[in-house]
Scaffold this active site. Sequence first.
Site, PDB file in Angstrom:
ATOM      1  N   ASN A   1       0.871  -1.178   0.000  1.00  0.00           N
ATOM      2  CA  ASN A   1       0.000   0.000   0.000  1.00  0.00           C
ATOM      3  C   ASN A   1       0.907   1.227   0.000  1.00  0.00           C
ATOM      4  O   ASN A   1       1.498   1.556   1.021  1.00  0.00           O
ATOM      5  CB  ASN A   1      -0.898  -0.045   1.251  1.00  0.00           C
TER       6      ASN A   1
ATOM      7  N   LYS B   1       0.163   4.231  -0.179  1.00  0.00           N
ATOM      8  CA  LYS B   1      -0.461   5.401   0.465  1.00  0.00           C
ATOM      9  C   LYS B   1      -0.226   6.655  -0.397  1.00  0.00           C
ATOM     10  O   LYS B   1      -0.185   6.549  -1.622  1.00  0.00           O
ATOM     11  CB  LYS B   1       0.056   5.554   1.896  1.00  0.00           C
TER      12      LYS B   1
ATOM     13  N   HIS C   1      -9.443   1.006   5.162  1.00  0.00           N
ATOM     14  CA  HIS C   1      -8.145   1.208   5.822  1.00  0.00           C
ATOM     15  C   HIS C   1      -8.344   2.118   7.038  1.00  0.00           C
ATOM     16  O   HIS C   1      -9.163   3.039   7.000  1.00  0.00           O
ATOM     17  CB  HIS C   1      -7.141   1.836   4.845  1.00  0.00           C
TER      18      HIS C   1
ATOM     19  N   GLU D   1      -6.757   4.512   8.081  1.00  0.00           N
ATOM     20  CA  GLU D   1      -6.600   5.949   7.785  1.00  0.00           C
ATOM     21  C   GLU D   1      -7.875   6.513   7.156  1.00  0.00           C
ATOM     22  O   GLU D   1      -8.231   7.671   7.399  1.00  0.00           O
ATOM     23  CB  GLU D   1      -5.362   6.147   6.884  1.00  0.00           C
TER      24      GLU D   1
ATOM     25  N   GLU E   1      -4.966  -4.989  10.631  1.00  0.00           N
ATOM     26  CA  GLU E   1      -3.959  -3.958  10.859  1.00  0.00           C
ATOM     27  C   GLU E   1      -4.235  -3.254  12.180  1.00  0.00           C
ATOM     28  O   GLU E   1      -5.071  -2.327  12.231  1.00  0.00           O
ATOM     29  CB  GLU E   1      -3.984  -2.928   9.719  1.00  0.00           C
TER      30      GLU E   1
ATOM     31  N   GLY F   1       2.936   2.248  10.844  1.00  0.00           N
ATOM     32  CA  GLY F   1       3.888   3.342  10.667  1.00  0.00           C
ATOM     33  C   GLY F   1       4.611   3.739  11.946  1.00  0.00           C
ATOM     34  O   GLY F   1       5.274   4.770  11.997  1.00  0.00           O
TER      35      GLY F   1
ATOM     36  N   SER G   1       3.860  -2.154  10.288  1.00  0.00           N
ATOM     37  CA  SER G   1       5.316  -2.237  10.430  1.00  0.00           C
ATOM     38  C   SER G   1       5.902  -3.592  10.024  1.00  0.00           C
ATOM     39  O   SER G   1       6.844  -4.069  10.650  1.00  0.00           O
ATOM     40  CB  SER G   1       5.737  -1.854  11.854  1.00  0.00           C
TER      41      SER G   1
HETATM   42  P1  13P Z   1       3.303   0.390   7.683  1.00  0.00           P
HETATM   43  O1  13P Z   1       3.811  -0.907   7.067  1.00  0.00           O
HETATM   44  O2  13P Z   1       4.019   1.588   7.198  1.00  0.00           O
HETATM   45  O3  13P Z   1       3.219   0.273   9.174  1.00  0.00           O
HETATM   46  O4  13P Z   1       1.793   0.557   7.156  1.00  0.00           O
HETATM   47  C1  13P Z   1       0.904  -0.486   7.294  1.00  0.00           C
HETATM   48  C2  13P Z   1      -0.338  -0.159   6.539  1.00  0.00           C
HETATM   49  O5  13P Z   1      -1.120   0.671   6.962  1.00  0.00           O
HETATM   50  C3  13P Z   1      -0.562  -0.832   5.263  1.00  0.00           C
HETATM   51  O6  13P Z   1      -1.853  -0.610   4.793  1.00  0.00           O
END
Ligand code: 13P
Length: 250
Positions: free
Chosen positions: A9, A11, A94, A96, A166, A172, A212
């Site tokens: 992803n 982002k 997601h 976010e 997740e 992150g 992560s």
């Molecule tokens: P990270 O791997 O940067 O922690 O992000 C995970 C994520 O949100 C993937 O959709």
Amino acid sequence: MRTAFMAGNWKMNKTPSEAVAFAKELVEALKGANAKALVAPTFVALPGVAEVVKGSNVLLGAQNMASVESGAHTGEVSADMLLDIGVQYVILGHSERRAIYGETDSLINTKVKFAIEKGLLPILCVGETLEEREAGKLEEVILTQVKEGLKGVSEADLAKVTIAYEPVWAIGTGKTATPDDADAVHKYIRKVIADLYSGSAADAIIIQYGGSVKPDNVKELMAMENIDGALVGGASLKTDSFKSIVFFDK
Ligand code: 13P
């Protein structure tokens, strides 16, 4: 046997030209992988990346999708638009999108059903915040997100759905759930699927872990019985690290 599925992803990273150059590297780097590999660039990078991954073993996903067909929805991107450029998967719900853009379980459910109806394969994201985990609400949150997200999805259509667990506190942050903690939640998700559908549906569904995931923790995560893949953010933005994740079994 569930096939390992690694999704990147991206982002809100990489301009369209950066995305195309990166996708070219990835197509070369990911040749011969046993795992399924997918990239999910931003909307504006999708057409260029679609051309690059065409005919390769790299699958293409979008990071979101409108919940309705077409019309007066300023700023939205429809399922038909994604299909027209060769997108196969769509990440929905997601954390976010939930936290920053207020997406509810009900909206996410509408999108999941609409994606399936249109022929896009949803990756439904679920996960608890640290606050919810510490308040002992982990199972309640996961149950609600899975149950509401899949409301009205038939068992036949469930075969088109991937679930991504997740934990919000691991995204992150560099904090990964321990393999045992992640596996316990994946196992619980399978129980929820077994209760909603059937044991065979629970056995078959692909459940990715996200939060992560890095080259140095992917092997121990993938060694767990209920973890079938990863939804990767930061570590999917570099060829070497995403390659190591996709080739976790080598
Ligand atoms: P990270 O791997 O940067 O922690 O992000 C995970 C994520 O949100 C993937 O959709």
